[in-house]
Every structure is written in C-alpha cells, then in structure tokens.
Design a protein around this motif. Sequence first.
Motif, short mmCIF file in Angstrom:
data_model
loop_
_atom_site.label_atom_id
_atom_site.label_comp_id
_atom_site.label_asym_id
_atom_site.label_seq_id
_atom_site.Cartn_x
_atom_site.Cartn_y
_atom_site.Cartn_z
N PRO A 284 0.79 -1.24 0.00
CA PRO A 284 0.00 0.00 0.00
C PRO A 284 0.82 1.29 0.00
O PRO A 284 0.45 2.24 -0.68
N LEU A 285 1.94 1.33 0.73
CA LEU A 285 2.72 2.57 0.77
C LEU A 285 3.33 2.88 -0.59
O LEU A 285 3.36 4.03 -1.02
N ALA A 286 3.78 1.84 -1.30
CA ALA A 286 4.31 2.05 -2.65
C ALA A 286 3.20 2.56 -3.58
O ALA A 286 3.43 3.45 -4.41
N SER A 287 2.00 2.00 -3.43
CA SER A 287 0.87 2.46 -4.25
C SER A 287 0.50 3.90 -3.91
O SER A 287 0.18 4.70 -4.80
N GLU A 288 0.55 4.23 -2.63
CA GLU A 288 0.24 5.60 -2.20
C GLU A 288 1.24 6.59 -2.76
O GLU A 288 0.87 7.65 -3.29
N GLN A 289 2.53 6.27 -2.66
CA GLN A 289 3.56 7.18 -3.16
C GLN A 289 3.52 7.28 -4.69
O GLN A 289 3.74 8.37 -5.24
N THR A 290 3.22 6.18 -5.37
CA THR A 290 3.07 6.22 -6.83
C THR A 290 1.92 7.14 -7.21
O THR A 290 2.01 7.93 -8.16
N HIS A 291 0.81 7.03 -6.48
CA HIS A 291 -0.35 7.91 -6.70
C HIS A 291 0.04 9.36 -6.47
O HIS A 291 -0.35 10.25 -7.24
N PHE A 292 0.81 9.63 -5.43
CA PHE A 292 1.28 10.99 -5.13
C PHE A 292 2.08 11.55 -6.30
O PHE A 292 1.86 12.69 -6.74
N VAL A 293 2.99 10.74 -6.82
CA VAL A 293 3.80 11.17 -7.98
C VAL A 293 2.91 11.44 -9.18
O VAL A 293 3.08 12.46 -9.88
N ASN A 294 1.95 10.58 -9.43
CA ASN A 294 1.04 10.77 -10.57
C ASN A 294 0.19 12.03 -10.41
O ASN A 294 -0.15 12.69 -11.39
#
Length: 336
Positions: A284-294
């Motif tokens: 989840p944290l990787a998904s959250e940070q990827t979403h932040f970047v996007n």
Amino acid sequence: MSNLIKVAVIGAGMMGKNHLKTYKSLPGVELVGVYDIFEDAAKAAAEMFGIKAFASLEEVAQNVDAVSVVTTSVTHADVGEFFLKKGIHCLIEKPLATTEIECQRLIKAAKENNVTLLVGHIERFNPAVEQLSKILADTSKIRSLTAQRMSAASGRITDVDVAMDLMIHDVEVVQSLVKSKVVNVEAMSVKTKDKPEGKDYISALIQFENGVTANLTASRITQSRVRTLSVTTDENYIDMDFINQSINVCTQSRSPYMNAELPDWMKYGLKGCEEHLFIPSSQPLASEQTHFVNCILGKETPRITGENALEALKVIWEVQRKLGFLSSSEALKKAA
C-alpha cells in the motif's frame, strides 16, 4: 522540474523510515534527503539510505519538488503550510492536523499555490479496499457496514486514544464507500482496571443521510490482530480482510424446486454461494507514493483530499466528545 521528482521526507521515525525505504526504489523519483528536529536521527536515517541529512526546513525547500510530512500530528499544519506556500507538493500522514482551522489552512495553501495535497490514509491503497470500492460503485445498494480494527497494546502511539489512532482509518474508508453526509454519531467505550478512561477500546455507530449505518470498533487491548470490514447490501454480504487483502462475497437467492407434487409452501428454497475473489497483492505505501507522484504529474487527482481527511476527523472528534474525552469548549475549538 527535472524528469525525476526530487523528494525528501520530514521525520525520521519508524514511519518516516518506511517512506524513505519506499521512495528509494520508486520509479520517477529521486530521494534527496531527510530532515528531523533530532539531528542524530536525521543523520542515522541519511546514512542508512545514502542521502543528505538536511539542517533545516529552509534547506529542504531549496532542494525538492515534494515532501512526505511524517512528523507528530501537532506539527502537521505548520510544517505542511510552510512547504505548500513555497510551491512544494505534500503527502501528509494522517491525521491531517489537530483542528479544523489547521486543516483549512493546509487546504487553502494547496489551492492558492496550485500544488498537490495528499493525505496519507494508507488503507485506501490496500488492494482489497480498491477492489471493494469497485464492487460497491453503486452505493445505493449498501445497507450497513461493520469494521473491526483491534490489537494488543503497542508502544507505537500512546499520546492519543484508539479512535484517533486506529478507528480513523475505517471512518475514512467507510465515508469513501458510502458517499453520504454523516448525520449522527454515537459512541461507547470499555473501561478496565488498567485502562479506566476507556481510551483503548471504543465502539461507534455512525448514521449517514442516505440511511446507511456503520458500526466501528477499535481496540488496543484485544489479544489478536484483527482488521476487517463487512458490508451488507441488498444483493449480497461482503467480508473483507485488510491484513490478508482478501474479499469473500456471499449471495443467497430463492429458487424453485422442479417437483409438481410438492405443496406451494415447499416449492421454493434458498440457494447460496460464496465467491472468493482473487486480488493481486501489492504494497500500500508504494501504491500511495506512486499515486502521489502521478498527482504531481497531473495524471491523477488526489484520492484523499484535505477535505476528505477533515470529514473523517470531524467524526472522530464527535466520538471523543460523546465519550467525554473532549469538553464542549475543546470540541468547539477543534471544529471552529
């Protein structure tokens, strides 16, 4: 902005190190440094991840495009506002802030400076929650939800009650699924000899404007780790496990028996099935940070906005008020 988004983490505690570790391997990101008010902690984290230990927030701001704010909640407003006003994108860990005025300051600063404000309600990036959101896209079918988030005592967070510590995760998830205004909140707590204030086991009943109800329980005195959410709809019963990232869907229907000799009252029976959904596992944290970047790149819009986070906080403050953890004046101050 270069091709790589330059990121720093503010706060070098346990969760801060998790952010550092995940950013380090995230595509499209250059992790440039860390800052903490405790210099030794910042230096130790910097050495661990091969990055710079910044000496001040000003120095951070001169070298980054975005930050994760992973500090104590009472500092979120000042730290977040500092960066947002300098045009720096912010991922701020939950809770967004400690009062409504502070939350509004952050929301306003993000809008006025045209930067991303994403709030770190990490359960929204649990793949099981993402799949459940798709299943329940037609929210008119939801009748009731029940969430349990329980575990034994932990030294991780001791300065807030279990509603602010744990229940807020489920409040935000439930609000994202129901998509209706909260109209009433009731709460009860369990008091023990060791925990006489009742701040470590809390149950809340939430009623929404569209008639949906949610029953949430959070505990730090339960001798088992439980993270579940069940949903009753007019078509099925859905059981989700946050830990196992799994979903079971149970459905029953009335079907006729093909026997003309049976009396009418026996010609129908219940036919049930249980479906175990396949959900690809993810961090989840990787998904959250990827979403932040996007979001920074304009490819997506924040899944948890400042406004979303504030609505979850309002429910928690009402739980605290109902239990007497907040006086009337304190409750007014938070909601002012």
